[in-house]
Design a protein around this motif. Structure first.
Motif, PDB file in Angstrom:
ATOM      1  N   UNK A   1      12.684  61.540  35.588  1.00  0.00           N
ATOM      2  CA  UNK A   1      12.638  60.636  36.752  1.00  0.00           C
ATOM      3  C   UNK A   1      11.457  59.675  36.625  1.00  0.00           C
ATOM      4  N   UNK A   2      10.298  60.190  36.210  1.00  0.00           N
ATOM      5  CA  UNK A   2       9.133  59.334  36.019  1.00  0.00           C
ATOM      6  C   UNK A   2       9.416  58.262  34.973  1.00  0.00           C
ATOM      7  N   UNK A   3      10.058  58.639  33.867  1.00  0.00           N
ATOM      8  CA  UNK A   3      10.399  57.685  32.805  1.00  0.00           C
ATOM      9  C   UNK A   3      11.344  56.610  33.331  1.00  0.00           C
ATOM     10  N   UNK A   4      12.387  57.014  34.027  1.00  0.00           N
ATOM     11  CA  UNK A   4      13.361  56.062  34.558  1.00  0.00           C
ATOM     12  C   UNK A   4      12.722  55.127  35.586  1.00  0.00           C
ATOM     13  N   UNK A   5      11.844  55.665  36.415  1.00  0.00           N
ATOM     14  CA  UNK A   5      11.182  54.853  37.437  1.00  0.00           C
ATOM     15  C   UNK A   5      10.307  53.788  36.793  1.00  0.00           C
ATOM     16  N   UNK A   6       9.535  54.175  35.788  1.00  0.00           N
ATOM     17  CA  UNK A   6       8.674  53.208  35.103  1.00  0.00           C
ATOM     18  C   UNK A   6       9.505  52.170  34.354  1.00  0.00           C
ATOM     19  N   UNK A   7      10.553  52.600  33.706  1.00  0.00           N
ATOM     20  CA  UNK A   7      11.371  51.703  32.896  1.00  0.00           C
ATOM     21  C   UNK A   7      12.236  50.771  33.738  1.00  0.00           C
ATOM     22  N   UNK A   8      12.774  51.284  34.837  1.00  0.00           N
ATOM     23  CA  UNK A   8      13.780  50.547  35.589  1.00  0.00           C
ATOM     24  C   UNK A   8      13.304  50.040  36.944  1.00  0.00           C
ATOM     25  N   UNK A   9      11.987  50.023  37.158  1.00  0.00           N
ATOM     26  CA  UNK A   9      11.450  49.649  38.474  1.00  0.00           C
ATOM     27  C   UNK A   9      12.002  48.317  38.965  1.00  0.00           C
ATOM     28  N   UNK A  10      12.111  47.339  38.093  1.00  0.00           N
ATOM     29  CA  UNK A  10      12.605  46.020  38.491  1.00  0.00           C
ATOM     30  C   UNK A  10      13.985  45.707  37.923  1.00  0.00           C
TER      31      UNK A  10
ATOM     32  N   UNK B   1      17.031  47.192  37.814  1.00  0.00           N
ATOM     33  CA  UNK B   1      18.231  47.305  38.639  1.00  0.00           C
ATOM     34  C   UNK B   1      18.161  46.393  39.866  1.00  0.00           C
ATOM     35  N   UNK B   2      16.981  46.274  40.444  1.00  0.00           N
ATOM     36  CA  UNK B   2      16.834  45.412  41.630  1.00  0.00           C
ATOM     37  C   UNK B   2      17.122  43.955  41.301  1.00  0.00           C
ATOM     38  N   UNK B   3      16.859  43.538  40.058  1.00  0.00           N
ATOM     39  CA  UNK B   3      17.084  42.144  39.687  1.00  0.00           C
ATOM     40  C   UNK B   3      18.416  41.933  38.959  1.00  0.00           C
ATOM     41  N   UNK B   4      19.255  42.932  38.909  1.00  0.00           N
ATOM     42  CA  UNK B   4      20.557  42.825  38.249  1.00  0.00           C
ATOM     43  C   UNK B   4      21.583  42.282  39.240  1.00  0.00           C
ATOM     44  N   UNK B   5      22.059  41.050  39.036  1.00  0.00           N
ATOM     45  CA  UNK B   5      23.014  40.470  39.991  1.00  0.00           C
ATOM     46  C   UNK B   5      24.338  41.244  40.050  1.00  0.00           C
ATOM     47  N   UNK B   6      24.692  41.927  38.983  1.00  0.00           N
ATOM     48  CA  UNK B   6      25.938  42.700  38.985  1.00  0.00           C
ATOM     49  C   UNK B   6      25.900  43.829  40.017  1.00  0.00           C
ATOM     50  N   UNK B   7      24.722  44.340  40.288  1.00  0.00           N
ATOM     51  CA  UNK B   7      24.591  45.427  41.257  1.00  0.00           C
ATOM     52  C   UNK B   7      24.591  44.925  42.691  1.00  0.00           C
ATOM     53  N   UNK B   8      24.470  43.635  42.869  1.00  0.00           N
ATOM     54  CA  UNK B   8      24.460  43.065  44.208  1.00  0.00           C
ATOM     55  C   UNK B   8      25.760  42.347  44.537  1.00  0.00           C
ATOM     56  N   UNK B   9      26.692  42.352  43.608  1.00  0.00           N
ATOM     57  CA  UNK B   9      27.999  41.726  43.795  1.00  0.00           C
ATOM     58  C   UNK B   9      28.828  42.588  44.740  1.00  0.00           C
ATOM     59  N   UNK B  10      29.297  42.012  45.813  1.00  0.00           N
ATOM     60  CA  UNK B  10      30.082  42.757  46.807  1.00  0.00           C
ATOM     61  C   UNK B  10      31.458  43.154  46.302  1.00  0.00           C
TER      62      UNK B  10
END
Length: 125
Positions: A100-109, A111-120
């Protein structure tokens, strides 16, 4: 054999590892070899994939297949994964914490900046 830790509402990973170990040593006699457990892990993963394809994909259930089997197959997958962790000396609690620590450090920004994840129009759970 004491299965009480797994009968609790929310067993810890340590309790899961201890219970699987106790069951294998008493009821199961001994651990299968790591290679056999790896083959079982692959087989159980295939069972989960088959059910997911039928439940959420484009395949339909064949006559006689149980559409309620997903929970049991996921439990089988967790069981053999736990057995492999036990026999290879992996503490799942510590491994999961580090992961979890590794994923948090690696993916902190990421997923939040991935437009595919914000597509309705994407499928949600």
């Amino acid at each position: 054999m004491n299965l009480t830790p797994l009968l609790d509402d929310s067993p810890t990973l340590r309790a899961l590892q201890d219970t699987v170990d106790e069951w294998i040593r008493t009821v199961g006699v001994r651990y299968f070899s790591p290679l056999t457990n790896m083959a079982i892990l692959a087989e159980e993963t295939g069972e989960v994939a088959r059910l997911m394809a039928r439940m959420y994909g484009d395949q339909s259930f064949k006559k006689g297949e149980n559409p309620d089997a997903l929970a049991d197959e996921l439990a089988d997958l967790l069981w053999v994964l736990t057995a492999i962790a036990n026999q290879t000396g992996v503490d799942l609690t510590e491994a999961f914490r580090r992961n979890i620590e590794k994923k948090t450090a690696r993916d902190a920004d990421r997923h939040a900046s991935n437009p595919k994840l914000h597509d309705n129009n994407t499928q949600q759970r």
